[in-house]
Design an enzyme around this catalytic site. Structure first.
Site, PDB file in Angstrom:
ATOM      1  N   ASP A   1       8.216  29.087 -25.488  1.00  9.94           N
ATOM      2  CA  ASP A   1       7.871  28.187 -26.597  1.00  9.94           C
ATOM      3  C   ASP A   1       6.361  28.067 -26.744  1.00  9.94           C
ATOM      4  O   ASP A   1       5.876  27.547 -27.742  1.00  9.94           O
ATOM      5  CB  ASP A   1       8.482  26.795 -26.388  1.00  9.94           C
ATOM      6  CG  ASP A   1       8.117  26.198 -25.041  1.00  9.94           C
ATOM      7  OD1 ASP A   1       8.450  26.831 -24.019  1.00  9.94           O
ATOM      8  OD2 ASP A   1       7.490  25.134 -25.003  1.00  9.94           O
TER       9      ASP A   1
ATOM     10  N   GLY B   1      11.588  21.721 -29.377  1.00 17.50           N
ATOM     11  CA  GLY B   1      11.141  21.203 -30.678  1.00 17.50           C
ATOM     12  C   GLY B   1       9.909  20.344 -30.484  1.00 17.50           C
ATOM     13  O   GLY B   1       9.551  19.998 -29.363  1.00 17.50           O
TER      14      GLY B   1
ATOM     15  N   LYS C   1      -1.072  16.166 -32.729  1.00 16.47           N
ATOM     16  CA  LYS C   1      -0.408  16.214 -31.418  1.00 16.47           C
ATOM     17  C   LYS C   1      -0.540  14.832 -30.786  1.00 16.47           C
ATOM     18  O   LYS C   1      -1.654  14.384 -30.521  1.00 16.47           O
ATOM     19  CB  LYS C   1      -1.082  17.289 -30.558  1.00 16.47           C
ATOM     20  CG  LYS C   1      -0.340  17.628 -29.288  1.00 16.47           C
ATOM     21  CD  LYS C   1      -0.877  18.919 -28.688  1.00 16.47           C
ATOM     22  CE  LYS C   1      -0.304  19.145 -27.289  1.00 16.47           C
ATOM     23  NZ  LYS C   1      -0.813  20.382 -26.690  1.00 16.47           N
TER      24      LYS C   1
END
Ligand code: AMP
Ligand code: MG
Length: 489
Positions: free
Chosen positions: A254, A92, A115
């Site tokens: 991911d 996540g 980010k």
């Protein structure tokens, strides 16, 4: 008075937040002490329909630091899982927050994500923050990739936070604003398949289809089409990486998007000397993500993606597995076709001959044997200026050159067209590791951003083959240590 929304041009939608709850958690960025906008991508802001001047001079720093939430934004952290170096884990957005989806003047939907904006429910032990060096690195390399014509997330801005982050040493903190056609990953599907219901998985698949493959939405078996399309895009993407010598460095599931954009610039770097075994990442001790392995790893990741879709592909599991396997088995051929077509272009070849692959392979073998620079070898051939390096002086090369010239003679197009084609696909400049490091050192240690700005400028037209670029084509002095990259978490 015009609202902030009108003044800046924010035009947010939140389609991702309409997915079932398991896929995200509403999360606000944690404000930082003294944000400063240190780099801002003006042309990209304009493409988004934003008022670049207003952002650059007034509230950009506050917005891109997460101190001020733009009107219409609904900040959230996304849930996903992933195979990291082959091991499955729940992940996540641990240090990323999606502000929302900006609808551009052209009607495109673009994720705007911060980010490094602080902790989220998925942060596990991490601080949710990012250091300046790695965020600038992502900015430089992602923008260079875009200029090279490779699908990628983009970088809109970097702000420093005025707060330290603690890694092996204390570093200046920063936040990157990243754009993506979406942040839906193979890992998002893995999350749904493992922890969601079939209906939640279906909602995600429908979402991905609608957002990225709208033509497939109404097809007979649309989930099979989704699989086929993702395989196609990833095969094309990895071929493009190979053709320019880009090493992603951390091809975990991911870090593989459903849209087919390159994502997550951590320990990535471009290869100088041609060697399929090249690895830069300090944590990739086994060479899992080496240059030459990337096509296979993409195939492995796509197989993990296919597995997540099984419940949607067919009611009977055996049939579903067969459908998935059939598609996965086509991947390598697709990849190889993309790669060979790209290599033909790199060598100025317009038509197809059976022996072309051998011609390419012979050149690569020589490059490996004589430790030739990957980019500069193709550049030399494109500008017909053999470099003063070993490979060009060998009898093997002379022989190969004759063979190549004869090959060019067996097509209708004249030599000038071949050279033009070559110059349009063999970059003169790439973000060379030593150049990137020098730019980052000046920025991080001396707050001198001019070196980076010059580098970004040169990298913005990699196929110009202009005299000003010559300086940036040079190789580093023989390094004492092999180049190493770090994840920068
Ligand atoms: P990456 O290696 O950047 O793909 O990150 C892998 C996972 O670690 C993702 O879930 C990130 O969000 C998470 N992560 C990386 N760095 C941090 C950090 N400093 N704080 C919290 N989570 C992090
Ligand atoms: Mg990641």
């Amino acid at each position: 008075m015009a609202s902030e929304r009108e003044k800046i041009g924010w035009n947010f939608d939140d389609s991702y937040a309409q997915l079932p709850d398991i896929f995200f958690t509403d999360t606000d960025p944690t404000p930082v002490q003294s944000p400063e906008l240190i780099i801002f991508n003006q042309p990209l802001a304009v493409e988004l329909g934003l008022n670049a001047e207003e952002l650059e001079n007034k509230n950009g720093a506050a917005v891109f630091a997460g101190n001020q939430i733009p009107e219409g934004a609904r900040p959230l952290a996304q849930a996903y899982a992933g195979h990291q170096f082959g091991h499955f884990t729940k992940l996540g957005d641990g240090r990323a927050i999606l502000l929302g989806e900006q609808i551009t003047p052209k009607g495109e939907r673009v994720d705007i994500q911060l980010k490094g904006p602080g902790r989220t429910p998925y942060s596990r032990g991490g601080d949710g923050r990012a250091a300046l060096g790695p965020m600038l690195r992502e900015y430089i390399i992602s923008e260079a990739m875009h200029a090279l014509g490779i699908p990628t997330t983009r970088s809109l801005a970097v702000v420093t936070t005025g707060e330290p982050v603690y890694r092996e040493r204390t570093l200046p903190g920063a936040i990157l604003t990243r754009l993506a056609s979406s942040h839906v990953r193979v890992g998002t599907f893995q999350y749904a398949a493992k922890w969601g219901t079939v209906e939640e998985l279906r909602a995600l698949a429908d979402y991905a289809l609608h957002r990225h493959y709208p033509d497939a939405e109404t097809g007979e078996n649309r989930y099979l089409t989704l699989l086929q399309e993702v395989i196609k895009r990833q095969a094309g993407l990895v071929a493009k990486w190979q053709l320019v010598g880009f090493i992603h460095g951390v091809m975990n599931t991911d870090n593989m998007t459903i849209s087919g954009e390159t994502i997550d610039y951590g320990p990535c770097a471009f290869m100088d000397t041609y060697d399929p075994a090249t690895v830069f990442s300090s944590i990739d001790t086994q060479g899992r993500y080496a240059y030459g392995n990337q096509p296979y790893i993409a195939g492995w990741n796509l197989a993990r993606f296919a597995e997540t879709l099984l419940p949607l592909l067919h009611d009977e599991q055996e049939q579903a597995v067969k459908l998935a396997q059939d598609e996965i088995s086509k991947y390598m051929k697709l990849y190889q076709n993309h790669w060979l077509s790209g290599m033909r272009v790199k060598l100025g070849i317009f038509n197809e001959e059976k022996e072309d692959k051998i011609l390419v392979q012979e050149l690569l073998t020589m490059m490996e044997k004589y430790k030739a620079d990957y980019t500069n070898t193709f550049r030399s051939l494109s500008i017909e200026k053999p470099e003063d390096t070993v490979v060009f002086k060998t009898p093997e090369f002379k022989q190969w050159y004759e063979k190549w010239q004869a090959r060019l003679g067996r097509q209708q197009e004249p030599k000038t067209s071949s050279l033009q084609l070559m110059r349009s696909s063999n970059p003169a400049v790439i973000p060379r590791n030593h150049r990137v490091e020098t730019a980052l050192e000046a920025a991080v240690d001396q707050e001198d951003y001019s070196v980076m700005e010059r580098l970004l400028n040169v990298l913005s037209s990699p196929y110009a083959h202009s005299p000003e670029q010559d300086e940036y084509c040079k190789l580093p002095e023989q390094p004492a240590q092999p180049y190493r990259t770090y994840c920068g978490t």
